[in-house]
Motif scaffolding. Structure first.
Motif, PDB file in Angstrom:
ATOM      1  N   GLN A  41      25.304  50.963  34.569  1.00 32.61           N
ATOM      2  CA  GLN A  41      26.127  51.815  33.705  1.00 32.61           C
ATOM      3  C   GLN A  41      26.276  51.199  32.316  1.00 32.61           C
ATOM      4  O   GLN A  41      26.218  51.907  31.307  1.00 32.61           O
ATOM      5  CB  GLN A  41      27.497  52.047  34.338  1.00 32.61           C
ATOM      6  CG  GLN A  41      27.441  52.945  35.552  1.00 32.61           C
ATOM      7  CD  GLN A  41      28.776  53.033  36.285  1.00 32.61           C
ATOM      8  OE1 GLN A  41      29.654  52.194  36.137  1.00 32.61           O
ATOM      9  NE2 GLN A  41      28.921  54.078  37.092  1.00 32.61           N
ATOM     10  N   ALA A  45      25.000  52.819  28.801  1.00 34.32           N
ATOM     11  CA  ALA A  45      25.932  53.011  27.691  1.00 34.32           C
ATOM     12  C   ALA A  45      25.429  52.297  26.437  1.00 34.32           C
ATOM     13  O   ALA A  45      25.483  52.857  25.332  1.00 34.32           O
ATOM     14  CB  ALA A  45      27.326  52.507  28.076  1.00 34.32           C
ATOM     15  N   THR A  48      22.371  54.180  25.004  1.00 36.63           N
ATOM     16  CA  THR A  48      22.801  55.420  24.353  1.00 36.63           C
ATOM     17  C   THR A  48      23.424  55.132  23.000  1.00 36.63           C
ATOM     18  O   THR A  48      23.099  55.790  21.998  1.00 36.63           O
ATOM     19  CB  THR A  48      23.790  56.182  25.252  1.00 36.63           C
ATOM     20  OG1 THR A  48      23.162  56.439  26.505  1.00 36.63           O
ATOM     21  CG2 THR A  48      24.228  57.486  24.614  1.00 36.63           C
ATOM     22  N   TYR A  49      24.303  54.134  22.956  1.00 36.24           N
ATOM     23  CA  TYR A  49      24.947  53.762  21.692  1.00 36.24           C
ATOM     24  C   TYR A  49      23.897  53.319  20.673  1.00 36.24           C
ATOM     25  O   TYR A  49      23.916  53.778  19.521  1.00 36.24           O
ATOM     26  CB  TYR A  49      25.975  52.650  21.920  1.00 36.24           C
ATOM     27  CG  TYR A  49      26.552  52.106  20.642  1.00 36.24           C
ATOM     28  CD1 TYR A  49      27.371  52.891  19.824  1.00 36.24           C
ATOM     29  CD2 TYR A  49      26.272  50.805  20.224  1.00 36.24           C
ATOM     30  CE1 TYR A  49      27.895  52.396  18.641  1.00 36.24           C
ATOM     31  CE2 TYR A  49      26.787  50.303  19.046  1.00 36.24           C
ATOM     32  CZ  TYR A  49      27.602  51.096  18.253  1.00 36.24           C
ATOM     33  OH  TYR A  49      28.120  50.609  17.091  1.00 36.24           O
ATOM     34  N   GLN A  70      32.838  57.056  20.201  1.00 32.93           N
ATOM     35  CA  GLN A  70      32.905  57.337  21.639  1.00 32.93           C
ATOM     36  C   GLN A  70      31.844  56.545  22.405  1.00 32.93           C
ATOM     37  O   GLN A  70      32.138  55.988  23.464  1.00 32.93           O
ATOM     38  CB  GLN A  70      32.736  58.837  21.902  1.00 32.93           C
ATOM     39  CG  GLN A  70      33.958  59.645  21.515  1.00 32.93           C
ATOM     40  CD  GLN A  70      33.738  61.138  21.670  1.00 32.93           C
ATOM     41  OE1 GLN A  70      32.624  61.637  21.550  1.00 32.93           O
ATOM     42  NE2 GLN A  70      34.819  61.858  21.926  1.00 32.93           N
ATOM     43  N   PHE A  71      30.632  56.493  21.867  1.00 35.95           N
ATOM     44  CA  PHE A  71      29.566  55.734  22.537  1.00 35.95           C
ATOM     45  C   PHE A  71      29.905  54.247  22.560  1.00 35.95           C
ATOM     46  O   PHE A  71      29.664  53.555  23.552  1.00 35.95           O
ATOM     47  CB  PHE A  71      28.216  55.974  21.863  1.00 35.95           C
ATOM     48  CG  PHE A  71      27.698  57.383  22.031  1.00 35.95           C
ATOM     49  CD1 PHE A  71      27.654  57.989  23.283  1.00 35.95           C
ATOM     50  CD2 PHE A  71      27.247  58.104  20.942  1.00 35.95           C
ATOM     51  CE1 PHE A  71      27.177  59.284  23.442  1.00 35.95           C
ATOM     52  CE2 PHE A  71      26.768  59.389  21.086  1.00 35.95           C
ATOM     53  CZ  PHE A  71      26.734  59.988  22.338  1.00 35.95           C
ATOM     54  N   GLN A  74      32.430  53.647  25.204  1.00 37.01           N
ATOM     55  CA  GLN A  74      31.817  53.679  26.533  1.00 37.01           C
ATOM     56  C   GLN A  74      31.163  52.339  26.862  1.00 37.01           C
ATOM     57  O   GLN A  74      31.206  51.886  28.012  1.00 37.01           O
ATOM     58  CB  GLN A  74      30.797  54.813  26.626  1.00 37.01           C
ATOM     59  CG  GLN A  74      31.434  56.184  26.669  1.00 37.01           C
ATOM     60  CD  GLN A  74      30.426  57.315  26.593  1.00 37.01           C
ATOM     61  OE1 GLN A  74      29.233  57.100  26.378  1.00 37.01           O
ATOM     62  NE2 GLN A  74      30.905  58.536  26.756  1.00 37.01           N
ATOM     63  N   GLU A  77      34.041  50.007  27.716  1.00 39.01           N
ATOM     64  CA  GLU A  77      34.562  50.350  29.045  1.00 39.01           C
ATOM     65  C   GLU A  77      33.624  49.847  30.146  1.00 39.01           C
ATOM     66  O   GLU A  77      34.065  49.274  31.147  1.00 39.01           O
ATOM     67  CB  GLU A  77      34.741  51.860  29.161  1.00 39.01           C
ATOM     68  CG  GLU A  77      35.279  52.308  30.494  1.00 39.01           C
ATOM     69  CD  GLU A  77      35.426  53.810  30.607  1.00 39.01           C
ATOM     70  OE1 GLU A  77      35.916  54.263  31.662  1.00 39.01           O
ATOM     71  OE2 GLU A  77      35.060  54.554  29.682  1.00 39.01           O
ATOM     72  N   ALA A  78      32.323  50.042  29.944  1.00 38.12           N
ATOM     73  CA  ALA A  78      31.348  49.597  30.943  1.00 38.12           C
ATOM     74  C   ALA A  78      31.342  48.073  31.054  1.00 38.12           C
ATOM     75  O   ALA A  78      31.217  47.525  32.152  1.00 38.12           O
ATOM     76  CB  ALA A  78      29.953  50.123  30.583  1.00 38.12           C
ATOM     77  N   THR A  81      34.423  47.154  33.082  1.00 39.05           N
ATOM     78  CA  THR A  81      34.220  47.505  34.485  1.00 39.05           C
ATOM     79  C   THR A  81      33.309  46.490  35.167  1.00 39.05           C
ATOM     80  O   THR A  81      33.563  46.061  36.296  1.00 39.05           O
ATOM     81  CB  THR A  81      33.627  48.922  34.604  1.00 39.05           C
ATOM     82  OG1 THR A  81      34.530  49.850  33.989  1.00 39.05           O
ATOM     83  CG2 THR A  81      33.414  49.328  36.045  1.00 39.05           C
TER      84      THR A  81
END
Length: 93
Positions: A41, A45, A48-49, A70-71, A74, A77-78, A81
Motif C-alpha cells: 500500500q 501511494a 501515485t504521488y 491528498q496523495f 496518503q 498514512e501508509a 500504517t
C-alpha cells in the motif's frame, strides 16, 4: 507410585511445545502478511504521488495542489500504517 512423563512431552507425539507453537506460528504468519500488505500500500501511494507530482511539474495546472496534498497525505498514512504493522509484528515475533 506411577511417574508421569515430563510436562513438556506427550507420549507417542514428542514435545508438547511443538503442538503449542502452531497458534503462535499462525499469528506470526498473519502479522508478516499484514506487513507485506502495508508495504504494498505504501509503494502504491508513493508511486501515485510521484506520478502526479511529475505530471504537475511537466504540465502546470494538470494536477491541483489539493490533489497533490491528498496523495502526499496518503503516503504519510501508509507509512504510519506500515510502522504500526511492523510494531505489531515485532510483538508477535
Amino acid at each position: 507410585m506411577r511417574r508421569h512423563p515430563a510436562p513438556w512431552t506427550v507420549p507417542g507425539r514428542g514435545l508438547a511445545l511443538q503442538d503449542r507453537s502452531r497458534p503462535y506460528q499462525a499469528q506470526l504468519d498473519q502479522a508478516e502478511g499484514q506487513v507485506k500488505r502495508y508495504q504494498a500500500q505504501l509503494d502504491l501511494a508513493q508511486t501515485t504521488y510521484d506520478r502526479y507530482k511529475g505530471l504537475g511539474a511537466s504540465e502546470p495546472g494538470a494536477v491541483s495542489k489539493q490533489a497533490l496534498d491528498q496523495f502526499k497525505a496518503q503516503v504519510a498514512e501508509a507509512e504510519a500504517t506500515l510502522q504500526a504493522g511492523k510494531a505489531g509484528w515485532r510483538s508477535t515475533n
